[in-house]
Design a protein around this motif. Structure first.
Motif, PDB file in Angstrom:
ATOM      1  N   ARG A 133     -40.501  23.493  12.997  1.00 11.98           N
ATOM      2  CA  ARG A 133     -41.432  24.400  13.661  1.00 11.98           C
ATOM      3  C   ARG A 133     -42.755  23.681  13.910  1.00 11.98           C
ATOM      4  NH1 ARG A 133     -45.141  28.273  12.099  1.00 11.98           N
ATOM      5  NH2 ARG A 133     -44.650  28.078   9.908  1.00 11.98           N
ATOM      6  N   GLY A 191     -42.348  21.439  16.661  1.00  8.67           N
ATOM      7  CA  GLY A 191     -42.357  22.203  17.914  1.00  8.67           C
ATOM      8  C   GLY A 191     -43.767  22.536  18.357  1.00  8.67           C
ATOM      9  N   GLU A 192     -44.588  22.930  17.383  1.00 11.50           N
ATOM     10  CA  GLU A 192     -45.972  23.281  17.729  1.00 11.50           C
ATOM     11  C   GLU A 192     -46.711  22.068  18.243  1.00 11.50           C
ATOM     12  OE1 GLU A 192     -46.371  26.783  14.420  1.00 11.50           O
ATOM     13  OE2 GLU A 192     -47.720  25.055  14.347  1.00 11.50           O
ATOM     14  N   ARG A 225     -48.153  19.129  25.143  1.00 14.19           N
ATOM     15  CA  ARG A 225     -48.014  19.569  26.520  1.00 14.19           C
ATOM     16  C   ARG A 225     -49.295  20.233  26.990  1.00 14.19           C
ATOM     17  NH1 ARG A 225     -42.420  19.881  26.477  1.00 14.19           N
ATOM     18  NH2 ARG A 225     -41.870  17.732  26.951  1.00 14.19           N
TER      19      ARG A 225
END
Lengths: 233, 447
Positions: free
Chosen positions: A4, A7-8, A14
């Motif tokens: 997670r 992912g963050e 991005r």
């Protein structure tokens, strides 16, 4: 859990990329604005071309005041102000024409109003401003009747019958029931119904003062009335 | 062009302007011309494409658009003949062109000096093809004038560097252009011309480049948006706040680029719109009071923007901001009628309240007999007739009123049908509106 976090982080990466791209875009737009802001302001053809290209690309430079386009190129104010002026003119002329006004007449009245402004306003500009107003409800729309374009500022729906009568009226500014029946091959009931609705909505005026006793229905929006209408109140 | 020795080289300044000799004045300019020669000439030069053609009192100058640091010149002194332009059927289909004849030396160069000293001269016909939109006929007539004027024969007086040609020379000794005298006026005019034309060309090129970048931004924005939407559905709630934060940022960015995303259940829209929403709610309080609790959205647009003066908001901004109200606790709401009319309504002026007032109005004896019109309702409710009409229509929709369209116009009456029992049509209950109506109608002596 690690995933997670990963992912963050990826999302954050991005986000940073997006921020960077945005900054580049903004500075490119700044350069463009510095060189060509005046061209856009002064040249309606260039302006219209600019809009077409934006539409092709999928951006709406007039979408928001907060957009870079409005902020850096300054065209937002131009069109939003134009919108306000168009609304005011439509309101002022509504008692006379029932909420339907010839596009040319609208542009003329606009230009008279903006005489002090050095910026030229083209029909294309008016059309764009009106298309933006649409979202506010109230039926602001441009409809084509015959060869002319009419600007509607009331929610009145006009069906095909009404449109045909309006088109017919463009020749002389008025129609008679006979004329409608003859030229469009309608029954008299159909003609009278349509004309009655147009009367009710305030788009037509009745003239019973002719020697031949034939009632004429006058349409202010269909005749090119010169703007000797007096004050824009 | 480097290999071509036909023309006389001309020097240009660092910004691409030709350097003029003392007393030389620019007279006219054509943009986007090609220089060609007649096929049957023995002497030839490679055609020059797409450049600015400048006429001065002394020379004709060609500045290539692609390579603005090089320029060539044709001294007017070598021109032996200028052909008059004939209009023919052919000329309708081609770009306009004009021709003139110059002297050239045997070794394929334009004569640069006094013709008396060289032998074996040839005539070369040069054609100028005008592809741009300039007034070439004017150019040609000015060319005649300059050619006949023979300005190159009057030598400038050699009195010191800066002073002498002070009024005539366009370039001061430091190379900067001086905007003085007639020369200055001519020059300003041309500069304006040239810069308009050049800048429009440049403008379109820049516009193209900008649009390409914008396209990239649109694609990137789409990708980001998809990722965020996908991400929010799969990730757990603890990450939600961060998600929301970045979602709002995302909306702000989209707005900056010019992509409008509608306010949805999940998103609260761009931060900008959220702020605007609150601002609007505050602004609209007073006008609402004055208007009796209901204003047309388009009127608010005009009012708000007029009050702002500059940095006006777009119609989309207004619409987005108002639609956000249902997420916040504000005393106003946006309402859309069936007709498409959108209004801002004060929550305290709810429908129920309005219907109550309408009912009171429409059960008065006068109204029972003659009904009410939109303007009657408007006066009682204290709102605009158009708004009143909307209310009446809504009340009719709810079964409170009935309409009556007659030559007298559009009027509304209280709806009595709800009190009439189908099985016993003539029964009038003692207490009810029906009986009140009967009493009111009979009192006027209808029956």
């Amino acid at each position: 859990d690690q995933y997670r976090l990963l992912g963050e982080n990826v999302a954050k990466l991005r986000t940073d990329l997006m921020k960077e791209q945005l900054a580049t875009f903004r500075s490119q737009l700044e350069d463009f604005a510095r060189k060509h802001k005046n061209d856009i302001r002064k040249n309606p053809t260039f302006r219209s071309q600019f809009h077409e290209m934006c539409a092709k690309v999928g951006v709406d430079p007039l979408a928001s005041n907060k957009g870079f386009w409005a902020e850096l190129l300054g065209i937002g104010d131009f069109y939003y102000e134009l919108g306000v002026q168009i609304v005011e003119i439509c309101l002022a002329t509504r008692p006379h024409n029932g909420g339907l006004i010839n596009l040319q007449e609208l542009c003329n009245l606009l230009r008279q109003r903006r005489k002090s402004n050095r910026e030229a306003v083209s029909e294309d500009d008016c059309l764009r401003a009106i298309s933006k107003l649409k979202v506010l409800g109230n039926g602001y729309e441009v409809i084509s009747v015959g060869k002319k374009k009419l600007v509607r500022s009331v929610p009145t729906e006009l069906n095909k019958d009404h449109n045909q009568i309006l088109e017919l009226a463009q020749a002389q500014g008025f129609v008679t029931v006979d004329e409608v029946e003859r030229r469009l091959s309608w029954t008299s009931g159909r003609a009278i119904d349509a004309l009655d609705i147009l009367l009710e909505e305030g788009l037509a005026m009745v003239d019973d003062g002719h020697r031949d006793r034939k009632r004429r229905y006058w349409f202010p929006c269909a005749s090119s009335i010169s703007s000797s209408m007096g004050a824009d109140s | 062009m480097a290999s071509n020795n036909f023309f006389v080289p001309a020097s240009v300044t660092s910004s691409g302007r030709p350097v003029l000799v003392p007393n030389e004045v620019e007279c006219n300019l054509l943009s986007n011309v090609d220089i060609e020669h007649d096929q049957d000439d023995a002497v030839s030069f490679p055609p020059l494409k797409s450049g600015h053609f400048i006429l001065t009192t002394h020379r004709l100058l060609f500045l290539s658009s692609s390579c603005s640091s090089t320029a060539v010149a044709i001294p007017l002194s070598v021109i032996t003949h200028i052909f008059s332009s004939k209009r023919s059927l052919k000329s309708v289909f081609h770009s306009p062109r004009f021709r003139f004849q110059v002297s050239a030396t045997p070794d394929n160069r334009i004569l640069d000096s006094d013709p008396g000293r060289v032998t074996g001269l040839r005539s070369v016909v040069i054609t100028v093809v005008v592809r741009g939109k300039g007034d070439w006929e004017l150019f040609l007539s000015k060319m005649w004038e300059c050619w006949r004027g023979r300005a190159w024969e009057t030598t400038p007086s050699e009195t010191g560097p800066a002073s002498a040609s002070a009024s005539a020379s366009l370039y001061a000794s430091d190379g900067l252009v001086r905007m003085v005298g007639v020369g200055g006026l001519l020059r300003k005019e041309q500069e304006m011309w040239e810069s308009t034309d050049r800048s429009l060309q440049e403008a379109f090129q820049d516009l193209n480049a900008l649009m390409n970048k914008a396209k990239e931004m649109v694609m990137l924005a789409e990708k980001m948006r998809q990722k965020l939407l996908a991400g929010s559905s799969s990730q757990s709630n603890s990450a939600n706040d961060e998600e929301l934060g970045s979602k709002e940022e995302m909306q702000d960015w989209l707005l900056s680029v010019g992509i409008v995303s509608p306010v949805t259940k999940e998103s609260a829209g761009a931060l900008y719109h959220q702020q605007l929403s609150r601002q609007l709610a505050d602004f609209v309080k007073i006008p609402l009071e004055r208007a009796g609790g209901m204003i047309n959205l388009i009127d608010v647009y005009c009012l708000f923007n007029r009050a702002r003066g500059t940095a006006l908001i777009s119609p989309d901004d207004l619409s987005q901001a108002c639609s956000l109200w249902e997420k916040f606790d504000v005393p106003v709401m946006l309402r859309k009628f069936d007709s498409g009319v959108m209004v801002i309504q004060s929550k305290s002026h709810s429908d129920e309240e309005v219907f109550g007032r309408l009912r009171a109005l429409v059960t008065k004896p006068e109204a029972l007999r003659h009904g009410i019109s939109a303007s009657d309702a408007a006066m009682t409710l204290g709102i605009a007739p158009a708004m009143a009409k909307e209310h009446l229509l809504t009340a009719e929709g709810k079964g409170l009123l009935c309409r009556d369209i007659s030559p007298d116009g559009f009027r509304f009456y209280i709806n009595l049908f709800s009190e009439i029992i189908l099985d016993d049509l003539f029964l009038v209950k003692d207490y009810g509106i029906y009986s009140t109506w009967v009493k009111a109608s009979s009192a006027s002596g209808f029956w």
